[in-house]
Design a protein around this motif. Structure first.
Motif, PDB file in Angstrom:
ATOM      1  N   LEU A 138      33.394  35.298  29.306  1.00  0.00           N
ATOM      2  CA  LEU A 138      33.590  35.603  28.348  1.00  0.00           C
ATOM      3  C   LEU A 138      33.817  34.126  27.900  1.00  0.00           C
ATOM      4  CD1 LEU A 138      35.932  38.902  29.627  1.00  0.00           C
ATOM      5  CD2 LEU A 138      34.170  38.784  27.300  1.00  0.00           C
ATOM      6  N   HIS A 139      34.140  32.943  28.159  1.00  0.00           N
ATOM      7  CA  HIS A 139      34.768  32.150  27.674  1.00  0.00           C
ATOM      8  C   HIS A 139      33.034  31.899  26.700  1.00  0.00           C
ATOM      9  CE1 HIS A 139      38.433  32.990  28.416  1.00  0.00           C
ATOM     10  NE2 HIS A 139      38.797  32.047  28.108  1.00  0.00           N
ATOM     11  N   LEU A 140      31.556  31.430  27.435  1.00  0.00           N
ATOM     12  CA  LEU A 140      30.167  31.385  26.757  1.00  0.00           C
ATOM     13  C   LEU A 140      29.433  31.952  26.688  1.00  0.00           C
ATOM     14  CD1 LEU A 140      29.612  29.180  30.446  1.00  0.00           C
ATOM     15  CD2 LEU A 140      30.669  27.970  28.478  1.00  0.00           C
ATOM     16  N   ILE A 141      29.277  33.020  26.659  1.00  0.00           N
ATOM     17  CA  ILE A 141      28.873  34.274  25.447  1.00  0.00           C
ATOM     18  C   ILE A 141      29.710  34.815  24.680  1.00  0.00           C
ATOM     19  CG2 ILE A 141      27.552  35.807  25.782  1.00  0.00           C
ATOM     20  CD1 ILE A 141      26.996  35.205  28.592  1.00  0.00           C
ATOM     21  N   ASP A 142      29.523  34.839  23.310  1.00  0.00           N
ATOM     22  CA  ASP A 142      29.666  35.172  21.776  1.00  0.00           C
ATOM     23  C   ASP A 142      29.345  36.723  21.457  1.00  0.00           C
ATOM     24  OD1 ASP A 142      28.454  35.326  19.346  1.00  0.00           O
ATOM     25  OD2 ASP A 142      28.191  33.249  20.782  1.00  0.00           O
ATOM     26  N   ILE A 143      29.493  38.009  21.514  1.00  0.00           N
ATOM     27  CA  ILE A 143      29.276  38.799  21.174  1.00  0.00           C
ATOM     28  C   ILE A 143      27.989  39.248  20.260  1.00  0.00           C
ATOM     29  CG2 ILE A 143      30.744  39.820  19.256  1.00  0.00           C
ATOM     30  CD1 ILE A 143      29.609  42.082  22.328  1.00  0.00           C
ATOM     31  N   GLU A 144      27.763  38.302  19.646  1.00  0.00           N
ATOM     32  CA  GLU A 144      26.799  37.863  18.704  1.00  0.00           C
ATOM     33  C   GLU A 144      25.516  37.813  19.040  1.00  0.00           C
ATOM     34  OE1 GLU A 144      26.493  40.289  15.016  1.00  0.00           O
ATOM     35  OE2 GLU A 144      28.490  40.731  15.915  1.00  0.00           O
ATOM     36  N   MET A 189      17.530  36.620  28.958  1.00  0.00           N
ATOM     37  CA  MET A 189      19.253  36.475  28.063  1.00  0.00           C
ATOM     38  C   MET A 189      19.717  35.386  28.748  1.00  0.00           C
ATOM     39  SD  MET A 189      19.678  40.410  27.428  1.00  0.00           S
ATOM     40  CE  MET A 189      20.923  39.671  27.386  1.00  0.00           C
ATOM     41  N   ALA A 190      19.604  35.151  29.956  1.00  0.00           N
ATOM     42  CA  ALA A 190      20.655  33.741  30.097  1.00  0.00           C
ATOM     43  C   ALA A 190      19.428  32.531  29.918  1.00  0.00           C
ATOM     44  CB  ALA A 190      20.317  33.860  32.419  1.00  0.00           C
ATOM     45  N   VAL A 191      18.611  32.409  30.127  1.00  0.00           N
ATOM     46  CA  VAL A 191      18.184  31.380  29.707  1.00  0.00           C
ATOM     47  C   VAL A 191      18.500  30.982  27.845  1.00  0.00           C
ATOM     48  CG1 VAL A 191      16.230  30.110  29.053  1.00  0.00           C
ATOM     49  CG2 VAL A 191      16.254  31.283  31.067  1.00  0.00           C
ATOM     50  N   GLU A 192      18.192  31.672  26.624  1.00  0.00           N
ATOM     51  CA  GLU A 192      18.805  32.035  25.658  1.00  0.00           C
ATOM     52  C   GLU A 192      20.329  31.433  25.358  1.00  0.00           C
ATOM     53  OE1 GLU A 192      16.967  32.791  21.378  1.00  0.00           O
ATOM     54  OE2 GLU A 192      16.053  32.682  22.742  1.00  0.00           O
ATOM     55  N   LEU A 193      20.959  32.154  26.376  1.00  0.00           N
ATOM     56  CA  LEU A 193      22.523  31.638  26.363  1.00  0.00           C
ATOM     57  C   LEU A 193      22.676  30.336  26.626  1.00  0.00           C
ATOM     58  CD1 LEU A 193      23.097  35.975  26.815  1.00  0.00           C
ATOM     59  CD2 LEU A 193      23.232  34.530  24.344  1.00  0.00           C
ATOM     60  N   ASN A 194      21.989  29.887  27.825  1.00  0.00           N
ATOM     61  CA  ASN A 194      22.348  28.818  28.205  1.00  0.00           C
ATOM     62  C   ASN A 194      23.321  28.531  28.915  1.00  0.00           C
ATOM     63  OD1 ASN A 194      21.379  26.045  28.172  1.00  0.00           O
ATOM     64  ND2 ASN A 194      23.352  24.875  27.227  1.00  0.00           N
ATOM     65  N   VAL A 195      23.167  29.963  29.896  1.00  0.00           N
ATOM     66  CA  VAL A 195      24.222  30.247  31.107  1.00  0.00           C
ATOM     67  C   VAL A 195      23.011  31.185  32.025  1.00  0.00           C
ATOM     68  CG1 VAL A 195      25.875  31.229  29.564  1.00  0.00           C
ATOM     69  CG2 VAL A 195      24.528  32.824  30.573  1.00  0.00           C
ATOM     70  N   LEU A 196      24.235  31.372  33.730  1.00  0.00           N
ATOM     71  CA  LEU A 196      22.911  31.366  34.454  1.00  0.00           C
ATOM     72  C   LEU A 196      22.973  32.987  34.726  1.00  0.00           C
ATOM     73  CD1 LEU A 196      24.383  28.905  37.097  1.00  0.00           C
ATOM     74  CD2 LEU A 196      22.444  28.739  36.064  1.00  0.00           C
ATOM     75  N   LEU A 197      22.067  33.951  35.153  1.00  0.00           N
ATOM     76  CA  LEU A 197      21.687  35.410  35.610  1.00  0.00           C
ATOM     77  C   LEU A 197      22.824  35.709  36.108  1.00  0.00           C
ATOM     78  CD1 LEU A 197      19.964  36.975  35.319  1.00  0.00           C
ATOM     79  CD2 LEU A 197      19.416  37.145  37.462  1.00  0.00           C
ATOM     80  N   GLU A 198      23.877  35.383  36.794  1.00  0.00           N
ATOM     81  CA  GLU A 198      24.650  35.863  37.216  1.00  0.00           C
ATOM     82  C   GLU A 198      26.639  36.149  35.834  1.00  0.00           C
ATOM     83  OE1 GLU A 198      23.750  32.758  38.884  1.00  0.00           O
ATOM     84  OE2 GLU A 198      23.008  33.269  40.598  1.00  0.00           O
ATOM     85  N   LEU A 199      26.210  34.669  35.255  1.00  0.00           N
ATOM     86  CA  LEU A 199      27.237  34.745  34.275  1.00  0.00           C
ATOM     87  C   LEU A 199      26.669  36.238  32.875  1.00  0.00           C
ATOM     88  CD1 LEU A 199      28.522  31.173  32.930  1.00  0.00           C
ATOM     89  CD2 LEU A 199      29.335  33.233  35.024  1.00  0.00           C
ATOM     90  N   VAL A 200      25.454  36.551  32.935  1.00  0.00           N
ATOM     91  CA  VAL A 200      25.033  37.303  31.997  1.00  0.00           C
ATOM     92  C   VAL A 200      25.215  38.956  32.644  1.00  0.00           C
ATOM     93  CG1 VAL A 200      22.593  38.753  30.986  1.00  0.00           C
ATOM     94  CG2 VAL A 200      22.939  36.333  30.873  1.00  0.00           C
ATOM     95  N   ARG A 225      21.968  39.206  20.098  1.00  0.00           N
ATOM     96  CA  ARG A 225      20.624  38.561  19.479  1.00  0.00           C
ATOM     97  C   ARG A 225      19.885  38.569  20.927  1.00  0.00           C
ATOM     98  NH1 ARG A 225      22.202  34.815  17.095  1.00  0.00           N
ATOM     99  NH2 ARG A 225      22.268  33.117  18.881  1.00  0.00           N
ATOM    100  N   ALA A 226      20.378  38.407  21.539  1.00  0.00           N
ATOM    101  CA  ALA A 226      19.545  37.632  22.699  1.00  0.00           C
ATOM    102  C   ALA A 226      18.519  39.576  24.078  1.00  0.00           C
ATOM    103  CB  ALA A 226      20.276  36.853  23.954  1.00  0.00           C
ATOM    104  N   GLU A 227      19.886  40.413  23.406  1.00  0.00           N
ATOM    105  CA  GLU A 227      19.215  41.592  24.393  1.00  0.00           C
ATOM    106  C   GLU A 227      17.816  41.903  23.164  1.00  0.00           C
ATOM    107  OE1 GLU A 227      21.684  45.019  25.889  1.00  0.00           O
ATOM    108  OE2 GLU A 227      22.037  44.360  24.196  1.00  0.00           O
ATOM    109  N   VAL A 228      18.108  41.921  22.252  1.00  0.00           N
ATOM    110  CA  VAL A 228      17.008  42.610  20.977  1.00  0.00           C
ATOM    111  C   VAL A 228      16.167  41.442  20.614  1.00  0.00           C
ATOM    112  CG1 VAL A 228      16.449  42.855  18.893  1.00  0.00           C
ATOM    113  CG2 VAL A 228      18.332  43.339  19.081  1.00  0.00           C
TER     114      VAL A 228
END
Length: 149
Positions: free
Chosen positions: A84-90, A106-117, A94-97
């Motif tokens: 919730l601190h690294l991923i914002d809803i917008e 999506m994890a790569v796109e959001l620059n986080v690990l899969l566990e956080l997605v 966008r990554a989901e689409v």
């Protein structure tokens, strides 16, 4: 954002030390010492995810328990807080689409690990044509609401 994470840690008085960790760990929080240890040389995506996860342990003053369910609850809560601190809803939408819901991409796109997605997805609740972020009991009790088809 890592700067935001460092600001939280600074406010808590928690220090970060980069060390050689055991092969099965990328980070750990020591509440007694107010210290987070992070594996040296982590790629940026892993570094920001691990640091935010360990920051969550500091926020909640987590200490390891001899009871497995307590530890699992702490880990789940830390992942969700970090997400919730690294991923914002917008950015998530966008990554989901773009990636058609493929979590690893999506994890790569959001620059986080899969566990956080996956943790972020646990904070979503879909009811009919509406998705709620962090829903709670009671009318109007959510962080964000999105109409979907």
């Amino acid at each position: 954002m890592t700067n935001q994470t460092f600001a939280v840690l600074d406010a808590l008085g928690v220090k970060v030390k980069y060390v050689q960790m055991p092969p099965d760990r990328d980070g750990e929080y020591d509440h007694r010492r107010q210290l987070i240890r992070v594996q040296m040389g982590l790629p940026e995506r892993a570094h920001r995810s691990v640091l935010a996860h360990e920051c969550a342990h500091a926020v909640f003053a987590d200490v390891p328990s001899m009871f497995g369910p307590v530890n699992r609850k702490q880990e789940r809560r830390a992942d969700e807080w970090a997400a919730l601190h690294l991923i914002d809803i917008e950015s998530y939408k966008r990554a989901e689409v773009i990636h058609h819901g493929h979590s690893e991409a999506m994890a790569v796109e959001l620059n986080v690990l899969l566990e956080l997605v996956e943790a972020y997805q646990r904070t979503l609740q879909r009811i009919d044509d509406t998705v709620y972020l962090r829903p709670r009991m009671g009318a109007g009790q959510w962080a964000h609401r999105e109409q979907v088809a």
